[in-house]
Design an enzyme around this catalytic site. Sequence first.
Site, PDB file in Angstrom:
ATOM      1  N   ARG A 102       2.392 -15.716  -2.684  1.00 52.06           N
ATOM      2  CA  ARG A 102       3.372 -15.328  -1.663  1.00 52.06           C
ATOM      3  C   ARG A 102       3.149 -16.196  -0.433  1.00 52.06           C
ATOM      4  NH1 ARG A 102       0.581  -9.425  -0.617  1.00 52.06           N
ATOM      5  NH2 ARG A 102      -1.512 -10.265  -0.219  1.00 52.06           N
ATOM      6  N   GLU A 157      25.622  -6.144  37.031  1.00 46.32           N
ATOM      7  CA  GLU A 157      24.519  -5.242  36.730  1.00 46.32           C
ATOM      8  C   GLU A 157      24.884  -3.779  36.897  1.00 46.32           C
ATOM      9  OE1 GLU A 157      21.257  -6.212  39.429  1.00 46.32           O
ATOM     10  OE2 GLU A 157      22.665  -7.070  40.841  1.00 46.32           O
ATOM     11  N   ARG A 159      14.519 -14.710  43.130  1.00 48.39           N
ATOM     12  CA  ARG A 159      14.600 -13.538  44.012  1.00 48.39           C
ATOM     13  C   ARG A 159      14.109 -13.913  45.398  1.00 48.39           C
ATOM     14  NH1 ARG A 159      12.654 -10.565  38.897  1.00 48.39           N
ATOM     15  NH2 ARG A 159      11.294 -12.354  39.023  1.00 48.39           N
ATOM     16  N   THR A 174      20.579  -7.506  32.988  1.00 50.61           N
ATOM     17  CA  THR A 174      20.601  -6.495  31.932  1.00 50.61           C
ATOM     18  C   THR A 174      19.600  -5.368  32.151  1.00 50.61           C
ATOM     19  OG1 THR A 174      19.221  -7.980  30.640  1.00 50.61           O
ATOM     20  CG2 THR A 174      21.565  -7.958  30.143  1.00 50.61           C
ATOM     21  N   TYR A 226      23.902 -19.535  29.007  1.00 45.97           N
ATOM     22  CA  TYR A 226      22.461 -19.702  29.178  1.00 45.97           C
ATOM     23  C   TYR A 226      21.772 -18.349  29.236  1.00 45.97           C
ATOM     24  CZ  TYR A 226      22.863 -18.280  34.061  1.00 45.97           C
ATOM     25  OH  TYR A 226      23.078 -17.564  35.200  1.00 45.97           O
ATOM     26  N   GLY A 285       0.784  -1.224   0.000  1.00 49.52           N
ATOM     27  CA  GLY A 285       0.000   0.000   0.000  1.00 49.52           C
ATOM     28  C   GLY A 285       0.816   1.274   0.000  1.00 49.52           C
ATOM     29  N   MET A 316       3.120   2.251  -2.294  1.00 50.93           N
ATOM     30  CA  MET A 316       3.356   2.862  -3.599  1.00 50.93           C
ATOM     31  C   MET A 316       2.140   2.680  -4.498  1.00 50.93           C
ATOM     32  SD  MET A 316       7.378   2.120  -4.123  1.00 50.93           S
ATOM     33  CE  MET A 316       7.116   0.383  -3.900  1.00 50.93           C
TER      34      MET A 316
END
Lengths: 891, 891
Positions: free
Chosen positions: A338, A751, A560, A773, A858, A103, A105
């Site tokens: 497709r 960390e 935790r 992270t 891991y 959609g 062009m």
Amino acid sequence: MVSAKRVYLFREGRAEMKNLLGGKGANLAEMTYIGLPVPPGFTITTAVCNEYYENERSMPPGLEEEIEAGLADLEQQTGKALGSRENPLLVSVRSGAVFSMPGMMDTILNLGLNDETVLGLAEATGDQRFAYDCYRRFIQMFGNVVLKMEHDDFEDLLTETRKELGAKYDHEISAEALENLVERYKALVRDKAGIDFPQDPKEQLMLAVRAVFDSWHNQRAIVYRRINKIPDDLGTAVNVQTMVFGNMGDNSGTGVLFTRSPATGEKSIYGEYLTNAQGEDVVAGIRTPQPIQLLAEELPEVYHQLMGVCETLEKHYRDMQDIEFTVEKGKLYVLQTRAGKRTAAAAVRIAVEMVKEGLISRETALMRVEPDQIATLLHPCIDPKAEIDVVATGLPASPGAASGKIVFDADLAEEHGNRGEKVILVRPQTTPDDIHGIVPAQGILTSRGGMTCHAAIVARQMGKPCVVGCEEIRIDLKSRRFWVGDREFKEGDFISIDGATGRVIAGEVPTVEPELGGEFGTLLEWADEVSDLGVEANADTPQDAAKAREFGAVGIGLCRTEHMFMEQDRLPVVQQMIMATTTEERRAALDQLLPMQQGDFEGILKAMEGYPVTIRLLDPPLHEFLPDTNALAAEIAELKAKGGPSEEIADKEKMLEKARALEEFNPMLGQRGCRVGIVYPEIYEMQAEAIFRAVVRLVQDGYSPRPEVMIPLVGHARELEILREKVEETARRVQEETGVEFEYEVGTMIEVPRSALTADEVARHADFFSFGTNDLTQTVFGFSRDDAEGKFLRHYLEQKVLPENPFAVLDEDGVGKLIEMSVELGRQANPDLKIGICGEHGGDPESIDFCHRTGLDYVSCSPYRVPVARLAAAQAKIRHGEKKRDAKTIS
Amino acid sequence: MVSAKRVYLFREGRAEMKNLLGGKGANLAEMTYIGLPVPPGFTITTAVCNEYYENERSMPPGLEEEIEAGLADLEQQTGKALGSRENPLLVSVRSGAVFSMPGMMDTILNLGLNDETVLGLAEATGDQRFAYDCYRRFIQMFGNVVLKMEHDDFEDLLTETRKELGAKYDHEISAEALENLVERYKALVRDKAGIDFPQDPKEQLMLAVRAVFDSWHNQRAIVYRRINKIPDDLGTAVNVQTMVFGNMGDNSGTGVLFTRSPATGEKSIYGEYLTNAQGEDVVAGIRTPQPIQLLAEELPEVYHQLMGVCETLEKHYRDMQDIEFTVEKGKLYVLQTRAGKRTAAAAVRIAVEMVKEGLISRETALMRVEPDQIATLLHPCIDPKAEIDVVATGLPASPGAASGKIVFDADLAEEHGNRGEKVILVRPQTTPDDIHGIVPAQGILTSRGGMTCHAAIVARQMGKPCVVGCEEIRIDLKSRRFWVGDREFKEGDFISIDGATGRVIAGEVPTVEPELGGEFGTLLEWADEVSDLGVEANADTPQDAAKAREFGAVGIGLCRTEHMFMEQDRLPVVQQMIMATTTEERRAALDQLLPMQQGDFEGILKAMEGYPVTIRLLDPPLHEFLPDTNALAAEIAELKAKGGPSEEIADKEKMLEKARALEEFNPMLGQRGCRVGIVYPEIYEMQAEAIFRAVVRLVQDGYSPRPEVMIPLVGHARELEILREKVEETARRVQEETGVEFEYEVGTMIEVPRSALTADEVARHADFFSFGTNDLTQTVFGFSRDDAEGKFLRHYLEQKVLPENPFAVLDEDGVGKLIEMSVELGRQANPDLKIGICGEHGGDPESIDFCHRTGLDYVSCSPYRVPVARLAAAQAKIRHGEKKRDAKTIS
């Protein structure tokens, strides 16, 4: 460049020439090559588009001649001729970029019509109305696309015509009226574009080609490419193809089909067909298409041929195909094929079945399924067929759909929940105090917070739908209502949330439970066979641990311990511990906590029997366990006002003083993690003792627990050295006291940048590293997730200041660079170091790809992301081959 | 090891054998070598001490024989003999480590005395009282040091004796009484140590040597070494030296002198002498010593000889000497020489004058002055002779001494200040709102905050004394009092603070204004000639800039613009800007600020004419410019209660809403720095325009301004790219509008790890980098200074978890590693990059040494640290030679 071939007939191309011919052109060529009935045509290459721009939008010399040669071929094949009054050739002119840009062009149909050829078309088809309708559509498209006229100006004239005729639908407009409309359109062109509508079909064609090239640089295409990271210099090809018409009577028609079910993956043709119609009519939705199977009755030969086409195409492309076709007077034409879009369930089933059918390899099957997509297989979701009333959108914090009555506090949620009622807990934010209300709730909705706020983390952990940071809703806890704009929702009203999209929906919505077929399990088994990365889970309870095992986790990468401190029967003891003014008082409180923690660890280690369990010692700042200072101050004031017991007031005042003393300007950067453990070593000693006593108990019962003690937030090697020694002392003591020998490991979370930068020093005291992270991203960027997501991050992403949300997708250039450096330094100093990642990124496929490339052992993610991670890990291996170093065996 | 020489006669050693002989032994040997009259003796080496510990505290075999050989030499030289009744040899036994550890280890005098030799001593000196006094002192020292008896037990007996005699002072005790006291002492030894006091002088000696070795590992020595980073395995030497006595009549005496004034550095002997006395008597303070010059009258020959000794030693050591000597019956003995401790002023003057005298090179002179020490030359300090009443100690935030009346708020401080009264502003913390009270105050004292809290930064900037984080004082703003323990201080009471030590003192104290002689300027000129690092200053006002130039800064490395927003006439406009709901409203407020900012910049650029001025665009989060939310809420409640004007209430409520919306969980990690500039580009555009309009104005007036625009807190290159483009656009616009051409640079602060990690990408858009090491340290460690210093950092430093406070001394292993990486990456991508540092570390000598080694171009620090930095930069160059790369010329 000058000598390169600029125009390819369909029969001259192949699928692998996609870069030159664009996706559509290459596919049309491929289908032509394998002998399918494709209307003849040719493709002007993407290189020509680049030439066009290099020459400041002028057509390369010689191009026109090549196009004419292509046309001559079409004319020869079809026996028609462009501009011929007797047998007019009509063509479509379509863009076709290397990557699909749906959609974005422009397209022009019915090119070749003019005042003469329209008559020829009327005669050839015996349908004057049809011919003039084609002509007026052509003028409208051409005017809009080539002459840059307003679409609405044409529509206005069409509406006017309908009004004059008292007609409601276009098909009620007579041939004569259409002929008249064509004249009005041509007058409009003269008036607005200042030219006569071009009557020369070749001129029409050259103008159309130029317009398609121009559309490569229209605004929406530029934006689309930026968003989808498509380079600007790829250019678009232009496909010129003979028009075929499905609206030439009952032996004509048009249809779309999938070679397998895009919803379930079932191996049977799934499609729709509309007799005597064109593609546009299907889109317009005026008539209801019939199931493709009915074609077998109407036009059995065509149907038979079509089924053959399906088989050929699926075998050829070795994937489920989405095919467009047209039947013109009993003759089948394939217009497009497709790979078909499909649901997650279908993707899994098709991939696995195609392996069994021998069509594709296991590796191909694994690459065919989008890891992120399969997350939806693990949660109920809103019935896609339902009509819903979306009132606001927040951050999609934890996937899944849920409906229930609005409740504004945890106590009420618990009360209703105990009665078996469905509730959605709606809060500005949740705190650990709200846990008892979160557990029974169907879902959580908050107006504040980012993707790692308390509600989000807890919800993901529990696999419970959650939408956070929905700033559009204004909550008033006093009147127990919230507003979105002018709409009011009060306690007890039903709402629904969709945690996968962040949508908040008025009322109840129907949900569908996903079906996890056996194929899903098969695919994940294949993934594990291929993958080099272990997938562990973040889990804090035996229930989570069991769920993680069910989803195939081979260990707990992050358990935790702070949630264990928050439970209602424990919090008072924890507070006693914090309020202690001497080490002895603190120890006395800790002694009470010890057996409770020991019980926690026994449960989790047992649920993960035989697999490693990485237990992180207490991480949050102590003030998180005390009441909010403002609330406490208010409570004291109230007690005083009504003359409450002076002892209670004194206690609360003492607590307030302590809470104030512990308050921090930047809690994220305060006394957390091992900084608590260094200053109050007795807390970590208690936790280590609880772990080891749990281990002893299990060993005595014949289990094989594998505890790994993780020291959080280490910034300097000395912190780990000191705390490791304390843990080892405790282990020795427990071993001596019980006479039971056991194995354990001690490691740290990386960390903060400093521990990453000095990973060699840290690694000398660590058996494992686990990259946290979330925090690492915060400190590397120097912004906190909670503050960033609520404020500037949205702006940063919209304005492309940052390419991605670094909390969702690991920032390879910055955070990733630091991780790589750290892995290298760490392994240099300690070759046996086991290295993993346990932030949110552990469940993100792109980030998992990075972990593979960086040679991690891991990843650890929430239980519900484990299947996603297993698949992503396999894909990373397939994509990049062996990891930098062999993974240390972790199971 | 066995064959190594263990005992060196003084005449066998030299100064450079310090590692083997210890500092004292090597110096005694050196003085012997150059022919000075040193009482003969020998040194047992440090290697023996280590042998002693390696052998589990047993004396190496053969040592005793070597000691006896040494003794034989002493006996031969003195004609006396150890244990001889006729002519007894007495010796001192002293420790002597490689690095001076004053008072940490043990000493024994008069060794060799026993029941026999004491009689010989009495006869030889004709002074029975003297002999028994020596003996009883020996028993007391030996009992205490060797036999580990309590010092007080001996003192009790002494006191008893005095009481019995009705004597007030020891010297009133008769010879007989002393003889009796010796018997009591011996009985005490029998009683407490369980042995007879050793009568054999050789046994005494061996026990004393062992005791000195043992004292190497006494508790206070261990702690001292840890604090001063002296390795444990250096060991101590033992010096055995013939006793000489200054208390043998009027032709005897003892003295201490400096070869130049330790207070001013003036070149004249400065010392004291006490006739007929021993060193201990000087220490005991019973008699007042006379100036050394009087010795010229009493004993002219000795004085003449002593002056010769001074000249010899100063020339020999090429430094000012601190000399101890004794005259025994007209004969001069030199007992010790060492480099004399001196004030900063004296250090500077001596160093410069010694260069002029040809004694030392300029490089040596530069290395002789401790950079940190000269900071004291720039501030008034407490008269060291004054008696002061220290009531509490906080963090030494900004050096200098100040006295004044206590005031508890800024308004009152301003009021009193305007009347010319001296005040000390005492607050829990200061905020930018308090500026008007800080300016007129003599000093600031806060009970909260760390070394970079608002008060600390502002005070250092202004060179105003400041003590922060003094948690011992409890402030009650309501009753306008503070308490330290039970002591109460109320508003109007006088207090003093010493910002160099953190002391808080009751009442007024006399201060001394330092005299900056011409030598100081000379030394710093030499420093600049040697140094490779430019020294710039952090300065926000024309006054600071002028001060910085005065102190020799060659530019402004950090000009913060936020203080300019805080001034009382501007804050309302700034708040208007923040409250704006549209870009237009915001621009309107900014338009009002523009001419004010332009004026600021004109002043600063003019004051730094010809030198670069690095202007940092707005850095703090916007909420810092709004009132505190709690205070505002209280104000609104009050207004409502008393029925205040509804419009005012509405305005304040709007402001409260905005302030709440802007509140952040972790302001340090929030929407600050360029994150404000990206989201509200019009703010930075206004600031850039103000800078460039100021530049144009100055250029038109014939000046040569050198503006450098610094974008703060960049984490991603794209942030800098976007904002640089905005600055350049603004510059182009101003140049076009005014027709004036000008030069400028655009750069960034590197203060979050990500920009350091991706320095190559960032450098492509930067003309300069300035490391903001305060923030960089916070993000690399992941702790905020405010939270760390108030809480765990003290513990961390005490427990040696961290070797240093990383906010005071740059953490080379972590932060430094990142900086090195960043410098390398940055220069790779942009070889012309100018690189500096502008955190607190820019004024810290150790950190400056790092900057030199890392190849930075400049450091920037507060104006008052500029001289310190200039000297430290020169020392770094002398220490390490050329920088890694040539400094880019920055002036």
